[in-house]
Design an enzyme around this catalytic site. Structure first.
Site, short mmCIF file in Angstrom:
data_model
loop_
_atom_site.label_atom_id
_atom_site.label_comp_id
_atom_site.label_asym_id
_atom_site.label_seq_id
_atom_site.Cartn_x
_atom_site.Cartn_y
_atom_site.Cartn_z
NE ARG A 30 -3.93 -2.22 2.00
CZ ARG A 30 -4.75 -2.63 1.03
NH1 ARG A 30 -4.95 -1.89 -0.05
NH2 ARG A 30 -5.38 -3.80 1.12
CG ASP A 31 1.43 5.60 -2.27
OD1 ASP A 31 1.99 5.62 -3.38
OD2 ASP A 31 1.58 6.51 -1.41
CB ILE A 32 3.58 5.71 2.73
CG1 ILE A 32 3.73 5.81 4.23
CG2 ILE A 32 4.11 6.95 2.03
CD1 ILE A 32 5.17 5.77 4.71
CG ASN A 88 3.74 9.18 -12.02
OD1 ASN A 88 2.91 9.45 -12.89
ND2 ASN A 88 3.45 9.18 -10.74
CD GLU A 96 7.19 12.92 -5.46
OE1 GLU A 96 6.90 12.15 -4.52
OE2 GLU A 96 6.69 14.06 -5.60
CB VAL A 97 10.23 6.21 -5.57
CG1 VAL A 97 11.05 4.98 -5.20
CG2 VAL A 97 9.76 6.95 -4.32
CG HIS A 101 6.53 3.14 -8.25
ND1 HIS A 101 7.78 3.70 -8.39
CD2 HIS A 101 5.67 4.19 -8.14
CE1 HIS A 101 7.69 5.01 -8.35
NE2 HIS A 101 6.41 5.34 -8.21
CG HIS A 103 1.23 5.19 -8.79
ND1 HIS A 103 1.31 5.69 -7.51
CD2 HIS A 103 2.35 5.60 -9.42
CE1 HIS A 103 2.41 6.39 -7.37
NE2 HIS A 103 3.07 6.36 -8.52
P1 AMP Z 1 6.12 8.46 -7.95
O1 AMP Z 1 5.87 9.94 -7.81
O2 AMP Z 1 5.38 7.84 -9.11
O3 AMP Z 1 7.59 8.12 -7.94
O4 AMP Z 1 5.43 7.79 -6.67
C1 AMP Z 1 6.11 7.49 -5.49
C2 AMP Z 1 5.08 6.97 -4.52
O5 AMP Z 1 5.74 6.30 -3.46
C3 AMP Z 1 4.24 8.09 -3.88
O6 AMP Z 1 2.85 7.87 -4.17
C4 AMP Z 1 4.55 7.97 -2.38
O7 AMP Z 1 3.44 8.23 -1.56
C5 AMP Z 1 5.01 6.51 -2.28
N1 AMP Z 1 5.89 6.20 -1.16
C6 AMP Z 1 6.99 6.89 -0.76
N2 AMP Z 1 7.58 6.28 0.29
C7 AMP Z 1 6.83 5.16 0.56
C8 AMP Z 1 6.92 4.11 1.52
N3 AMP Z 1 7.90 4.07 2.44
N4 AMP Z 1 5.97 3.14 1.49
C9 AMP Z 1 4.97 3.17 0.59
N5 AMP Z 1 4.85 4.12 -0.37
C10 AMP Z 1 5.76 5.11 -0.38
#
Ligand code: AMP
Ligand code: ZN
Length: 119
Positions: A30-32, A88, A96-97, A101, A103
């Site tokens: 689950r997304d945080i 993304n 951002e990560v 992944h 969504h």
């Molecule tokens: P993106 O902008 O597509 O890279 O999405 C990164 C997603 O990772 C965002 O929706 C964040 O809320 C999610 N996220 C960041 N850190 C964590 C975590 N520790 N556990 C779960 N989701 C996370």
């Protein structure tokens, strides 16, 4: 990649996550900071920066990510009403990560694909 990557650390069990499905090659958690009633992230356990790199480097693993996403959608009861699956990529995509992944978003009508028309 390993210790520098947040999602590799989740795969390694170094950072906790609410895991909803795990296969030999993928993990769904689950997304945080959820943006919908259901917001799950689906990743390959192996590190790839984004979905373009994954699809070009290991198409079978990209298919595993899609198959796990479909299984989670079924588990979450999303197949009837529909849902959204999105990746993304890079700066314009708002990534951002930098561990690929999907969504998986659902549980309510999600509105337009983009917040505003950019044409
Ligand atoms: P993106 O902008 O597509 O890279 O999405 C990164 C997603 O990772 C965002 O929706 C964040 O809320 C999610 N996220 C960041 N850190 C964590 C975590 N520790 N556990 C779960 N989701 C996370
Ligand atoms: Zn990683």
């Amino acid at each position: 990649m390993g210790s520098d990557c947040l999602f590799c650390r989740i795969v390694a069990g170094e950072i906790p996550a609410t895991v909803v499905r795990e296969t030999d090659t993928t993990l769904a958690f689950r997304d945080i900071d959820p943006k919908a009633p259901v917001h799950v992230l689906v990743i390959p356990k192996e590190h790839y920066a984004d979905v373009a790199t994954l699809a070009q480097g290991d198409p079978a693993l990209a298919a595993d990510v899609l198959a796990t996403s479909a299984a989670v959608a079924e588990d979450e009861g999303l197949l009837g009403d529909g849902f959204r699956l999105m990746f993304n990529i890079g700066a314009y995509g708002g990534q951002e990560v930098f561990h690929v992944h999907a969504h998986l978003l659902g549980g309510a009508p999600l509105g337009p694909m983009l917040a505003r028309d950019l044409t």
